[in-house]
Design a protein around this motif. Structure first.
Motif, PDB file in Angstrom:
ATOM      1  N   UNK A 150      38.631  -7.081 -10.786  1.00 33.28           N
ATOM      2  CA  UNK A 150      38.679  -8.105 -11.829  1.00 33.28           C
ATOM      3  C   UNK A 150      39.138  -7.520 -13.157  1.00 33.28           C
ATOM      4  N   UNK A 151      39.705  -8.373 -13.978  1.00 31.60           N
ATOM      5  CA  UNK A 151      40.165  -7.937 -15.304  1.00 31.60           C
ATOM      6  C   UNK A 151      38.941  -7.754 -16.193  1.00 31.60           C
ATOM      7  N   UNK A 152      38.710  -6.551 -16.680  1.00 29.19           N
ATOM      8  CA  UNK A 152      37.492  -6.236 -17.436  1.00 29.19           C
ATOM      9  C   UNK A 152      37.304  -7.117 -18.669  1.00 29.19           C
ATOM     10  N   UNK A 153      38.393  -7.507 -19.325  1.00 29.76           N
ATOM     11  CA  UNK A 153      38.291  -8.358 -20.512  1.00 29.76           C
ATOM     12  C   UNK A 153      37.708  -9.725 -20.152  1.00 29.76           C
ATOM     13  N   UNK A 154      37.921 -10.193 -18.923  1.00 28.84           N
ATOM     14  CA  UNK A 154      37.398 -11.487 -18.483  1.00 28.84           C
ATOM     15  C   UNK A 154      36.012 -11.385 -17.868  1.00 28.84           C
ATOM     16  N   UNK A 155      35.591 -10.199 -17.471  1.00 29.49           N
ATOM     17  CA  UNK A 155      34.324 -10.030 -16.752  1.00 29.49           C
ATOM     18  C   UNK A 155      33.105  -9.997 -17.660  1.00 29.49           C
ATOM     19  N   UNK A 156      33.280  -9.614 -18.888  1.00 24.22           N
ATOM     20  CA  UNK A 156      32.161  -9.591 -19.821  1.00 24.22           C
ATOM     21  C   UNK A 156      31.456  -8.252 -19.849  1.00 24.22           C
ATOM     22  N   UNK A 157      30.633  -8.044 -20.894  1.00 24.18           N
ATOM     23  CA  UNK A 157      29.983  -6.746 -21.078  1.00 24.18           C
ATOM     24  C   UNK A 157      28.876  -6.450 -20.067  1.00 24.18           C
ATOM     25  N   UNK A 158      28.322  -7.484 -19.434  1.00 24.66           N
ATOM     26  CA  UNK A 158      27.225  -7.264 -18.481  1.00 24.66           C
ATOM     27  C   UNK A 158      27.710  -7.004 -17.071  1.00 24.66           C
ATOM     28  N   UNK A 159      29.021  -7.027 -16.870  1.00 23.88           N
ATOM     29  CA  UNK A 159      29.563  -6.838 -15.529  1.00 23.88           C
ATOM     30  C   UNK A 159      29.249  -5.434 -15.022  1.00 23.88           C
ATOM     31  N   UNK A 160      28.829  -5.360 -13.806  1.00 26.62           N
ATOM     32  CA  UNK A 160      28.558  -4.059 -13.195  1.00 26.62           C
ATOM     33  C   UNK A 160      28.376  -4.246 -11.697  1.00 26.62           C
ATOM     34  N   UNK A 161      28.317  -3.168 -11.015  1.00 27.46           N
ATOM     35  CA  UNK A 161      28.104  -3.168  -9.573  1.00 27.46           C
ATOM     36  C   UNK A 161      26.955  -2.229  -9.286  1.00 27.46           C
ATOM     37  N   UNK A 162      26.018  -2.733  -8.479  1.00 25.66           N
ATOM     38  CA  UNK A 162      24.864  -1.926  -8.129  1.00 25.66           C
ATOM     39  C   UNK A 162      25.325  -0.812  -7.207  1.00 25.66           C
ATOM     40  N   UNK A 163      24.956   0.383  -7.584  1.00 30.99           N
ATOM     41  CA  UNK A 163      25.274   1.537  -6.750  1.00 30.99           C
ATOM     42  C   UNK A 163      23.972   2.155  -6.286  1.00 30.99           C
ATOM     43  N   UNK A 164      23.790   2.151  -5.003  1.00 25.58           N
ATOM     44  CA  UNK A 164      22.580   2.709  -4.420  1.00 25.58           C
ATOM     45  C   UNK A 164      22.939   4.033  -3.777  1.00 25.58           C
ATOM     46  N   UNK A 165      22.189   5.037  -4.142  1.00 30.11           N
ATOM     47  CA  UNK A 165      22.400   6.347  -3.540  1.00 30.11           C
ATOM     48  C   UNK A 165      22.242   6.209  -2.029  1.00 30.11           C
ATOM     49  N   UNK A 166      23.210   6.648  -1.242  1.00 29.31           N
ATOM     50  CA  UNK A 166      23.135   6.462   0.209  1.00 29.31           C
ATOM     51  C   UNK A 166      21.882   7.096   0.824  1.00 29.31           C
ATOM     52  N   UNK A 167      21.314   8.070   0.155  1.00 32.89           N
ATOM     53  CA  UNK A 167      20.093   8.699   0.700  1.00 32.89           C
ATOM     54  C   UNK A 167      18.899   7.754   0.629  1.00 32.89           C
ATOM     55  N   UNK A 168      18.961   6.760  -0.252  1.00 37.12           N
ATOM     56  CA  UNK A 168      17.859   5.815  -0.414  1.00 37.12           C
ATOM     57  C   UNK A 168      18.155   4.475   0.275  1.00 37.12           C
ATOM     58  N   UNK A 169      19.324   4.332   0.878  1.00 33.89           N
ATOM     59  CA  UNK A 169      19.741   3.055   1.473  1.00 33.89           C
ATOM     60  C   UNK A 169      18.735   2.572   2.519  1.00 33.89           C
ATOM     61  N   UNK A 170      18.164   3.432   3.302  1.00 30.65           N
ATOM     62  CA  UNK A 170      17.217   3.028   4.337  1.00 30.65           C
ATOM     63  C   UNK A 170      15.976   2.386   3.717  1.00 30.65           C
ATOM     64  N   UNK A 171      15.570   2.803   2.536  1.00 33.75           N
ATOM     65  CA  UNK A 171      14.386   2.227   1.885  1.00 33.75           C
ATOM     66  C   UNK A 171      14.631   0.807   1.396  1.00 33.75           C
ATOM     67  N   UNK A 172      15.900   0.451   1.173  1.00 37.03           N
ATOM     68  CA  UNK A 172      16.246  -0.874   0.665  1.00 37.03           C
ATOM     69  C   UNK A 172      15.718  -1.964   1.592  1.00 37.03           C
ATOM     70  N   UNK A 173      15.720  -1.709   2.882  1.00 41.81           N
ATOM     71  CA  UNK A 173      15.222  -2.692   3.861  1.00 41.81           C
ATOM     72  C   UNK A 173      13.749  -3.002   3.644  1.00 41.81           C
TER      73      UNK A 173
END
Length: 192
Positions: free
Chosen positions: A164-187
């Motif tokens: 997406x174009x960052x100027x249109x996405x807004x300042x709060x735009x972000x993507x959650x990044x979960x450390x793959x070592x903790x991915x199993x705990x997400x369940x």
């Protein structure tokens, strides 16, 4: 031994890029000003960098020039201006701009010292009392074009995650990044 250099390019009198110098004669100091609007050429002679930024075919290139007879030829100076169209190198949005460049070139007289001592690719020549400015103007504009044009000087570009174009996405735009070592705990976490 002096050898006459035959011009490799004979200007077409009907070309809008060709200007007559006949009224200047070979009188150093004789001068005239000219203004002309010329339609920008299409590919393959387009002015610019295809796919990046160009003077759109058919749009006007405005020339404000002074032709002055000097000892060795005719000195052409002035400006060329045009509209530009392209694509922002960061966000890929279409963009438009204007450009104005200085033009300055000596066209050597046949059989002048300059003609005799330089190659035709170093200094252009007067042919049949005419100068052809197409290549000079094209070169002047191309040399001033940005290699990476921007829609805004501070363009934020595209989000590397979603595109997406960052100027249109807004300042709060972000993507959650979960450390793959903790991915199993997400369940085992409660969903919100």
């Amino acid at each position: 031994m002096t050898t006459h250099r035959t011009p490799t390019h004979r200007p077409e009198a009907a070309s809008p890029w060709v200007f007559s110098t006949r009224e200047l004669g070979r009188r150093p100091g004789a001068m005239r000003t000219v203004s002309r609007s010329i339609a920008a050429p299409d590919a393959p002679k387009a002015i610019g960098l295809e796919g990046v930024i160009v003077v759109p075919a058919g749009s006007p290139v405005l020339l404000e020039l002074r032709l002055e007879a000097v000892t060795e030829g005719v000195y052409v100076s002035g400006t060329a201006s045009a509209e530009l169209a392209g694509e922002c190198s960061r966000c890929l949005e279409p963009l438009t701009d204007t450009i104005e460049v200085d033009v300055a070139e000596l066209y050597a007289y046949p059989d002048s010292a300059t003609d005799e001592t330089t190659d035709s690719d170093e200094v252009p020549r007067l042919v049949d009392e005419r100068v052809d400015l197409e290549q000079v103007v094209r070169d002047a504009i191309i040399l001033e074009l940005p290699l990476a044009p921007l829609c805004e000087p501070d363009c934020l570009g595209l989000c590397s995650e979603c595109g997406g174009r960052r100027a249109d996405l807004g300042p709060d735009h972000g993507h959650e990044r979960l450390d793959p070592r903790w991915a199993a705990l997400r369940e085992h976490l409660p969903s919100e």
